[in-house]
Each structure stands twice: as structure tokens, then as C-alpha cells.
Write a protein that holds these residues in place. Sequence first.
Motif, PDB file in Angstrom:
ATOM      1  N   GLU A   1       6.741  -2.601  -4.773  1.00  7.16           N
ATOM      2  CA  GLU A   1       7.843  -2.838  -3.455  1.00  7.16           C
ATOM      3  C   GLU A   1       8.479  -2.248  -2.134  1.00  7.16           C
ATOM      4  OE1 GLU A   1      10.638  -0.811  -6.881  1.00  7.16           O
ATOM      5  OE2 GLU A   1      10.517  -2.611  -7.827  1.00  7.16           O
ATOM      6  N   GLU A   2       7.619  -1.193  -1.868  1.00  9.07           N
ATOM      7  CA  GLU A   2       7.792  -0.604  -1.090  1.00  9.07           C
ATOM      8  C   GLU A   2       6.507  -1.608   0.129  1.00  9.07           C
ATOM      9  OE1 GLU A   2       5.229   3.045   1.199  1.00  9.07           O
ATOM     10  OE2 GLU A   2       6.879   3.592  -0.481  1.00  9.07           O
ATOM     11  N   ARG A   3       5.921  -1.649   0.275  1.00 12.02           N
ATOM     12  CA  ARG A   3       4.809  -2.741   0.804  1.00 12.02           C
ATOM     13  C   ARG A   3       5.229  -4.200   0.887  1.00 12.02           C
ATOM     14  NH1 ARG A   3       0.870  -0.166   2.642  1.00 12.02           N
ATOM     15  NH2 ARG A   3       0.030   1.370   0.648  1.00 12.02           N
ATOM     16  N   ALA A   4       6.484  -5.063  -0.236  1.00  7.48           N
ATOM     17  CA  ALA A   4       7.292  -6.241   0.208  1.00  7.48           C
ATOM     18  C   ALA A   4       7.730  -5.640   1.601  1.00  7.48           C
ATOM     19  CB  ALA A   4       7.428  -5.982  -1.274  1.00  7.48           C
TER      20      ALA A   4
ATOM     21  N   HIS B   1      -4.823   5.335  -2.578  1.00  4.76           N
ATOM     22  CA  HIS B   1      -5.439   6.674  -1.413  1.00  4.76           C
ATOM     23  C   HIS B   1      -4.931   5.644   0.624  1.00  4.76           C
ATOM     24  CE1 HIS B   1      -7.631   8.263  -3.899  1.00  4.76           C
ATOM     25  NE2 HIS B   1      -8.255   7.302  -4.392  1.00  4.76           N
ATOM     26  N   ARG B   2      -4.463   4.161   0.390  1.00  3.36           N
ATOM     27  CA  ARG B   2      -3.461   4.058   1.318  1.00  3.36           C
ATOM     28  C   ARG B   2      -2.097   4.822   1.799  1.00  3.36           C
ATOM     29  NH1 ARG B   2      -5.110  -0.838   0.252  1.00  3.36           N
ATOM     30  NH2 ARG B   2      -3.173  -1.878  -0.247  1.00  3.36           N
ATOM     31  N   HIS B   3      -1.807   4.745   0.191  1.00  3.43           N
ATOM     32  CA  HIS B   3      -0.167   5.676   0.053  1.00  3.43           C
ATOM     33  C   HIS B   3       0.353   7.392   0.842  1.00  3.43           C
ATOM     34  CE1 HIS B   3       3.899   6.478  -2.040  1.00  3.43           C
ATOM     35  NE2 HIS B   3       3.984   5.538  -0.972  1.00  3.43           N
ATOM     36  N   LEU B   4      -1.539   7.536   0.039  1.00  7.26           N
ATOM     37  CA  LEU B   4      -1.494   9.569  -0.001  1.00  7.26           C
ATOM     38  C   LEU B   4      -1.701   9.802   1.762  1.00  7.26           C
ATOM     39  CD1 LEU B   4      -3.689  10.533  -3.098  1.00  7.26           C
ATOM     40  CD2 LEU B   4      -1.453  11.209  -2.491  1.00  7.26           C
ATOM     41  N   ASP B   5      -2.891   8.342   2.306  1.00  6.96           N
ATOM     42  CA  ASP B   5      -3.109   8.923   3.613  1.00  6.96           C
ATOM     43  C   ASP B   5      -1.283   8.612   4.444  1.00  6.96           C
ATOM     44  OD1 ASP B   5      -6.108   9.499   4.313  1.00  6.96           O
ATOM     45  OD2 ASP B   5      -6.546   7.171   4.667  1.00  6.96           O
TER      46      ASP B   5
ATOM     47  N   LYS C   1       4.678   2.776 -13.435  1.00 10.64           N
ATOM     48  CA  LYS C   1       5.757   2.965 -12.304  1.00 10.64           C
ATOM     49  C   LYS C   1       5.425   3.029 -11.093  1.00 10.64           C
ATOM     50  CE  LYS C   1       9.680   6.168 -11.917  1.00 10.64           C
ATOM     51  NZ  LYS C   1      10.460   6.997 -12.000  1.00 10.64           N
ATOM     52  N   TYR C   2       4.429   3.540 -10.847  1.00 12.30           N
ATOM     53  CA  TYR C   2       3.618   4.198  -9.311  1.00 12.30           C
ATOM     54  C   TYR C   2       3.258   2.571  -8.646  1.00 12.30           C
ATOM     55  CZ  TYR C   2       1.379   6.050  -5.662  1.00 12.30           C
ATOM     56  OH  TYR C   2       0.607   6.448  -4.378  1.00 12.30           O
ATOM     57  N   VAL C   3       2.734   2.250  -9.428  1.00 14.38           N
ATOM     58  CA  VAL C   3       2.322   0.484  -8.497  1.00 14.38           C
ATOM     59  C   VAL C   3       3.194   0.028  -8.343  1.00 14.38           C
ATOM     60  CG1 VAL C   3       0.600  -1.216  -9.648  1.00 14.38           C
ATOM     61  CG2 VAL C   3       0.124   0.803  -9.724  1.00 14.38           C
TER      62      VAL C   3
END
Length: 218
Positions: A176-179, A150-154, A169-171
Motif C-alpha cells: 500500500e505504501e509503495r502504491a 530491507h528497502r523499507h529498513l534502509d 500485515k507487514y507485506v
Amino acid sequence: GIRSFFGAQNPERFLEHRTGLFNRRSFEGVMQENFGRRYWLVSFGIYNYADVRELYGAQQMDRCLAQIGSWIRKTFPGVNSYYLRNGIFILQSFQPLDQETVSHRIQQRFGESWQVGESERFLDVGCAFLDSSICVSSVHVLMNCISMAHRHLDEKVQKPTEAIQVDGKYVRGLHEERAVKRALERAVENDSVCVFLQPIVDASSQRVVGAEALARLF
């Protein structure tokens, strides 16, 4: 059933008073007690909830939450329904659940307004699917997956109209994105970003007419 179990104990401990739905504590308890069982889950969250709550005011938003909770109970009577916090709701079942139909019904309803007194309030929501086919090692990881989705959607500029599928895969992609974001933040804080200027040369005159800025982390 699960509802009778909670009702026989202390309702105030397991119910969210504004929505009349089960709360985060009860969701975590059910997931903990049934960890390893197959389940189906649809979560939806109000986009930019904190900003919307500030815009409409706490009292008006609480009345909206009450209407949403009432609508969920009437529309999905056979599904366990929860309000976590910060505008995030969960519908969960241990029986097969048509997640696409549920998501479509939610999006359809939120395409209409919520009547609060004489005012109409429009709220946009993002939906996510999750079931036990995703490998999570604990309830804590499950809660993180929901929060991350939901943070990603926001954060998306173009808000998705279809529900996202939260799978392995999504998780991994979110982690990776947050890293990368954390690495960038640390680099800025530690002044370890080095900027290089790559010259842009005019082919006809062979003169430098500009430069492209490149940054490297050290």
C-alpha cells in the motif's frame, strides 16, 4: 543434506566466492524444491550498502564480506546460510530456529568492528524474521518480500534496533505504501497535482495572516 547436494554438483554455480556462502541461485533453488514446507528464516542487510561500499571502496568491502561469511559459518554451523547480493544475508532452516536469539547475536556482533588490515570498519545492519506462516504464492513473491523489507529498513530515518517481523500485515502495508508513492510519482510526471491554499485567519482581527497549502491528485 542440502549442502551435500550442492557440493556434489558444481560448487562454483551455487557458492558466492567472496563470502563462501551459498548464493541467490541456490537459495531460490532450495525454496523452489521445498515450497510448501515449513521453514524459519532470518535475513539481515547492511544499511545503505551502496553508499558504504563507495565510502570504503570495493576491495575493502569485499574483505569485510569475506569476514562476515566466515563468522556466519562458524557461529551458525547448523543453519543454511546465503549471501544474496547488495549486502543482504539469509540464515534459513527447516528445523525450529530461535529467530530472536539469532537476530540478537547478529546485532551484537555488528556492534563491534570488522578488522580489515590495519583499519576497523563499522557496519550497521537491519534484521527481519520470516517463516512459512506468511502466505506467499511463489518463490518470486518470497524474494520480493525480503527485498521490500530491507528497502523499507534502509528508508527509515530512525534505524530499528530490533528485528522486524515480516508477516502478511507487514507485506500488505508495504504494498500500500509503495502504491501511494507510485501514484504520487505519476501525478508529478503528468502534472496532475493541484494546489489549494486554505486561508489562516487571525481570530482577533479577522484578517488573513497566512495560508495552508493542500495538494490534490487528479
